[in-house]
Every structure is written in C-alpha cells, then in structure tokens.
Design an enzyme around this catalytic site. Sequence first.
Site, PDB file in Angstrom:
ATOM      1  N   ASP A   1      21.844   4.746  22.497  1.00  0.00           N
ATOM      2  CA  ASP A   1      20.506   5.092  22.964  1.00  0.00           C
ATOM      3  C   ASP A   1      20.524   5.804  24.309  1.00  0.00           C
ATOM      4  O   ASP A   1      19.780   6.747  24.535  1.00  0.00           O
ATOM      5  CB  ASP A   1      19.645   3.826  23.090  1.00  0.00           C
ATOM      6  CG  ASP A   1      18.999   3.487  21.765  1.00  0.00           C
ATOM      7  OD1 ASP A   1      19.351   4.142  20.751  1.00  0.00           O
ATOM      8  OD2 ASP A   1      18.159   2.575  21.751  1.00  0.00           O
TER       9      ASP A   1
ATOM     10  N   TYR B   1      21.257   9.353  23.892  1.00  0.00           N
ATOM     11  CA  TYR B   1      20.101  10.024  23.295  1.00  0.00           C
ATOM     12  C   TYR B   1      19.080  10.342  24.385  1.00  0.00           C
ATOM     13  O   TYR B   1      18.584  11.463  24.492  1.00  0.00           O
ATOM     14  CB  TYR B   1      19.472   9.124  22.226  1.00  0.00           C
ATOM     15  CG  TYR B   1      18.328   9.757  21.474  1.00  0.00           C
ATOM     16  CD1 TYR B   1      18.537  10.413  20.264  1.00  0.00           C
ATOM     17  CD2 TYR B   1      17.034   9.699  21.974  1.00  0.00           C
ATOM     18  CE1 TYR B   1      17.501  10.994  19.575  1.00  0.00           C
ATOM     19  CE2 TYR B   1      15.978  10.280  21.298  1.00  0.00           C
ATOM     20  CZ  TYR B   1      16.211  10.921  20.095  1.00  0.00           C
ATOM     21  OH  TYR B   1      15.171  11.492  19.410  1.00  0.00           O
TER      22      TYR B   1
ATOM     23  N   LYS C   1      10.322  -4.930  -0.856  1.00  0.00           N
ATOM     24  CA  LYS C   1       8.945  -4.760  -0.379  1.00  0.00           C
ATOM     25  C   LYS C   1       8.899  -5.162   1.089  1.00  0.00           C
ATOM     26  O   LYS C   1       8.885  -6.343   1.418  1.00  0.00           O
ATOM     27  CB  LYS C   1       8.014  -5.653  -1.206  1.00  0.00           C
ATOM     28  CG  LYS C   1       6.558  -5.397  -0.984  1.00  0.00           C
ATOM     29  CD  LYS C   1       5.752  -6.227  -2.003  1.00  0.00           C
ATOM     30  CE  LYS C   1       4.273  -5.901  -1.961  1.00  0.00           C
ATOM     31  NZ  LYS C   1       3.674  -6.136  -0.671  1.00  0.00           N
TER      32      LYS C   1
ATOM     33  N   LYS D   1       6.857 -11.296  -5.689  1.00  0.00           N
ATOM     34  CA  LYS D   1       6.763 -11.860  -4.347  1.00  0.00           C
ATOM     35  C   LYS D   1       7.612 -13.121  -4.259  1.00  0.00           C
ATOM     36  O   LYS D   1       7.509 -13.998  -5.122  1.00  0.00           O
ATOM     37  CB  LYS D   1       5.306 -12.207  -4.030  1.00  0.00           C
ATOM     38  CG  LYS D   1       4.372 -11.007  -4.062  1.00  0.00           C
ATOM     39  CD  LYS D   1       4.505 -10.147  -2.837  1.00  0.00           C
ATOM     40  CE  LYS D   1       3.787 -10.675  -1.680  1.00  0.00           C
ATOM     41  NZ  LYS D   1       2.569 -10.254  -1.209  1.00  0.00           N
TER      42      LYS D   1
ATOM     43  N   CYS E   1     -27.571 -31.673   0.118  1.00  0.00           N
ATOM     44  CA  CYS E   1     -27.042 -30.496   0.798  1.00  0.00           C
ATOM     45  C   CYS E   1     -26.827 -30.832   2.271  1.00  0.00           C
ATOM     46  O   CYS E   1     -27.764 -31.273   2.943  1.00  0.00           O
ATOM     47  CB  CYS E   1     -28.005 -29.326   0.662  1.00  0.00           C
ATOM     48  SG  CYS E   1     -27.587 -27.922   1.704  1.00  0.00           S
TER      49      CYS E   1
END
Length: 728
Positions: A35, A38, A144, A345, A439
């Site tokens: 690096d 670079y 994936k 998966k 409720c």
Amino acid sequence: MAARRDEPVRIRELRRRLNEANFAYYVENDPVMPDSEYDRLLRELEDLERSHPELADESSPTQRVGGQPIAGFKTVRHTVPMQSVDNTYSTAELRAWHQRVLKGLGAPADSQAGHGEQEADDLFSSAKKQKAHGDRIAFVCDPKIDGVAISLRYEAGRLVRAVTRGDGEKGDDVTAKARAIRAIPLSLKNVNDGPPAVLEMRGEIFMPNREFERINAAKEAGGEPPFANARNATAGTLKNLDPKIVAERRLNFVAHGRGLAPGLDHIETFSDFLGYIRELGVPISRDVERFETFDEVVAHVERFADQRGELGYGVDGMVIRVDRFDQQDRLGATSKAPRWCIAYKYPAEQGRTKLVKVDWQVGKGGTLTPRATMEPIFIAGTTVQHATLHNIEEIRRKDIRIGDTVIVEKAGEIIPQVVGAVEQDRPKNARKIHPPEKCPACGGPVEPEGPKLYCTNPECPAQFREKLKWFVGRDQMDIDGLGEKLVDQLIDAGLVEHFADLFTLPEKRDQLLALDRMGEKSVENLIAGIEEARSRGLARVLAGLGIRHLGTTTAKQLARIFPDIDALLEADVEQLMPKALGRKDAVRYGFPEDPKDRLETGLGRETAPAVHAFLHSPPGREALGRLKRIGVDLTSPIYREASTKPRAREDDSPFGGKTIVLTGTLERYTRPELTERLEALGAKVSGSVSKKTDLVIAGENAGSKLEKANELGIEVWDEAKLRAELGA
DNA sequence: GATCCTCGAGTTCC
DNA sequence: CTCGAGGATC
C-alpha cells in the site's frame, strides 16, 4: 529540461502501474506492491498531473476522489430492474428448486425412485438423462456476499454510473462513491475489439472483516458509536456524502450479474460472461464454480459451509444459477425473482436469552399480536430485544412461558424469531402466557378468528392510530414529512381524529409549530407533503384505508375497473367479483359465460364482500365522505387519461359525458366490450343506478336496476335502440 | 379438489 | 423477510 519532456511518458507509466496494481490486488488476488508504494506512486502522479493539465483524464487513478462532495442523492431508474433472489434454507428445498428447473425446461424429472442399477450411480444417471434429452443443465455457484448490491454502467469502457439496488426499480445514484472504490475499475481493459458501447453489470460492494474492525476501533477511539456489522458499515459508507471517506475505508467489490448488455449475444452462458468481464479487469469472486450435475452443486454448498468463516468477509449463503442464458430465458421470472436462480442461506446464528414479558399489540386491522420482550442479546450484528410470537397457537405449540430461557435467531439474518424454550432451564415461577380477555388498548371485546385474536371495537383508538400510520405510509398516501412519531403527536394533540383531518393541517400552522421538534422548516415540509398527497388518486386512498384483504395491488385493480369512488359505491358485491362468479350468476349479471372473457381484474369471494361491506358501513361511508368533502382526489387517473383522448367526439356522440348503466343480458355485446366502446365515446359506465345516472341500457331479464331507473325517471334504452345509436 | 402463484399482513433494528 | 391465505388454473 530533459526531465520535463519525459513527464508525459511518466504520467502514462504511473497510471498503468497503478491500474495494474489494482487489477493484481482485486481481480487476481495477487498484490504486486504494498500500500505504501501505491500511495507514493499516486502522489507522484498527482503532482505531475497538476503541472500537465492538458493530460487530464477522468479515468486516471487520481480521479477516484473527484471534486467536491455532492449534496444528497439522485434517484435513478434501473434500465433493467434489479430483482431479488428467492431463498432456501435446506438441501431439500434446493432439490425442490432443481425439480422446478427441470420441469420448467421440459427435462424429465430426476425422480428419487430410480430404476435398478441407475439408482446406484446418481451422477451417471442424471447426466445420462440430461444427455438423452439433448439439453444439459449446468449450474454456477457463487458465494452470497453480505454487502450492498449495486449496478454499474460502462459506456465505451468508462464507468459512467453506479446505482444502488433500492427497491429494484429505482435506486440511489452513488457514482461519485463508486469511483472512490479501488476495486471498481474506472475504465475497462481493452480486449479484442475494445470494450462494448454499453455494458451494465451487477455486483456487491462489501467490507472485509479486517477493515470493519479497523474502522470500528478508530470510531470507538474517537468516542463515536461503532457500526453494528460489516454490511451496515458498507451501507453507511456509501451514504456518506464525502468520497474521501469512501476512499479511506477500503471497500471491496465483486461483480456477480449482468444488466443491460447489448451486443454480447455471442456470450451464451453466465460463466462465460463472468470470464469475459474478468478479462475486462472487473473483479469477480474467486470462489465461483460451475457444475454439470446438481448433486455436485449440493455437495459444494455443504462443503462451502465450513469454509465461509475463513474468507475474511461475510458470506451468508450460496447463489446457484442456471448457467445457460437461453435456459434462463426459458425459465423466466415470477414478479419477485427469477426462476433460474436461487440462494441457499446458511443457518442463522442463534442465541439464548430470557423472556421477560409479553405484550399484546393492536394492529391496524384490530389484530392482537403477542410481542415478546427479552433481555437484550447480540445476534448477527444487532442487539435484539423484541420478537413477535405470532399468535396464541404458536405460543402453545412451542410451550413458551414468561421467565423461560428462549432460543432466538434471525430469520433471513434480519427479523428476530423465538425458536422455542429451553425446558430444562425453566424456573419454577415461570408463568403461562394467556390471551387477553379485553383489548389492552381500549378494553373492547376480543374475538378469535382462526388462531388470531381481534379487537372488534371499530372505534378502538389504538387501531385508528395504526390505521393512520398506514394511511400516510409510502405505498399509500405517501405523505412526505409525516412519520410514525409525528402521527402519534398529531393524535395526542387532538389535531387529527379522522383521515380527512390531515388535510386541514395546512390551516393549522400555529398548532403544528407548537408541537415538539417542529420548526418552520418541518412544518413547511409537512404542509407541502399533505398538499401533494391530495391528488394521489383512488387506488392509493383505497389502499390507505386499511380495509381487510385490500392492499396496494387489489386497490389498483379496483381503480382500473371503476373511474371514481361513486362508481365503486354503486356497484354491488357481485359486480366486484366478475371472475369468481359461477356461470349462471355471471350470465345473470351480464358477464360473459367463460370466466376467461370476463374482466381481467376483480376481487374474489372473500375480498369482494369485505370491501363491499366496508364501503357501505357507517365508518366507511363517513371516512370517504369526509375525504371527498375536503377535496381529496377520489378518481382514478388511468380512467381520466383513457377518457380524455376520445373526448373530441363527445359533442357529436350522444354518449359524451353521460353516465351510463348497463343491466340485463345483451345479445350482441359482452359487458366489458360495450363498456370499452361507450367509454371510447366519452361516456362513463357505472355499476348501478342512482340519480346521477343519465341513461340505462337494459337487455333481457333486467331486474332491480331497471325498476330503479323507472322509479327515478331515467332514460332507458333497449338493445335495438342502442344498436341504432351506435350505428351498428 | 389439488396445486401453484401472488398478495396482504405483521415485524425488527438503526 | 417470511408466512399464511386468497385467487387462479387445471
């Protein structure tokens, strides 16, 4: 000076060396320089380019971090939609997909019950069958990667646009950020006749684990909250408006799909396509493999499960594709995902924690859903505290009690799920979970329906709150600047008691400004959002009302049949469901005998009565009446467009601008035919007779509608008169 | 009546 | 994102 003459040469050399370094690093996975080297070369190139502006090139490695940060995102439509991929979670499902592929391609099913010796050698037998059919099906497996999907567009070999997946239709333009990612080539290499005029490819931008750790360490050192996981870090980095930050965080990229790619017809398989773009200098996964038989695919998928931890970046599954493009085309796609592609998966990460309590949430349709609160636990990148328990049957089946140690996992790595309780660890004081008798929000009556519980109080405030949140939501009225929090505030402040009250808010600036965290700007935005939402049209209003069984798609269908809310209100149940009618009823209502000839659209026998009942119920009528009075558009634009074109003939046609009702059986026309024809002449064809009706056309066996027409003194024609007027 | 596909509903976290 | 059920099709 001699050195000065050589500078252009040096610039070209530096550009070449830097591009080669990227290619070696990202495409060949074989770094040729450290690096530091670079960076040194890059700085040298920057200096030289500064003194030679005439040699500027937007594809130069120095141009990755170009210019100034851009403000915000532009939304861009994909040239080819980016579909998602179906998931499977077991090899059995994987094999089921394979069977569907075989069937879809007209190949013989690969039956388990083989014949004698063939059974002994699976590989041999399936290969032989495929050969016999002359239509081999090869598959390509690709890990994936858990990152951010992106679409890249190259024109004449130059990167011109990068767009995130978004909703698959439209995504964010992140071109400036993509340019800052060194793994993404700014220009394609020259091979053969040079790069194609246009080439779009899909791929994944992701963050290697080490980079993720490095960034999080830095963030924490700076007192900033760390990213939850590498994917969030990737997404967060791409959202960052400053390309410099994107460049600093070393994101990686691999291509894994084809977008718009004209002129590449000679490339017949996906694996060849990958090979081709790799030659052009685009990184692809080093773990792509092609298999001739499905048994090898399954073996590979299983084998890879053990390797994925050592890759250095997140892989949550394996994508399996049918290799040949012509076979892909033959298989096609469902509305959601292509049939030639499937993702396997790997099992979700699990964890154990303690169930603290269970609340019953009220949904927008009155459903009562048990919601578990647990001691926080870190799974697959996020801290999980809540999960749905779905319904009381689910709770009994899994025998979950409050105080239990429960196993939690993330379905599809996203949504937490309680898998079950650990019975050995059950404390003595663990309590059973009981369904509520009233409720919890309004104290109203609770009724079961199947495994679900409903609060049947139509005026339940919690229900309305949820309904209103739904109404303003993105797929419904899409009111900009109005989120869930603000809905709560509006209701608490008593500013909104009905859907329609939203549209009075522009007149209540002062009261809006008085709300918490609402300044001038937010109020402006909100008011603009509301004004815009007035004209969304019938379909979105219907979808927004939260009528049982009536979602976005069905609402659109209705808006295609009925030009406006009045026409819809005039229709009776049967007219809402042309397809579901039996032959006899269909004929009675004037629909064609064959269901295939009836309207494309329509509701079924469950949805139609539910919708009809709501529309004619007191709350339904009130809600619609209020919306109409306040000026919300309750017409369907498709109809407006369709009926404006032929308007030219309105004046010379006896049907122009008239509201017409058809009743009884007509000999020469089917109802949709006649409807279309009359509409083309500028008429509005509506479902039933009211005082707004101008004309009734009565066929044989006309019933109540004819009676009503006579009652109201509306003009009635028989079929002969109609034919005469139509001139046919 | 069975099977396949599509749509609606519910849901978590940041 | 997944599940369950409605709807279409054979």
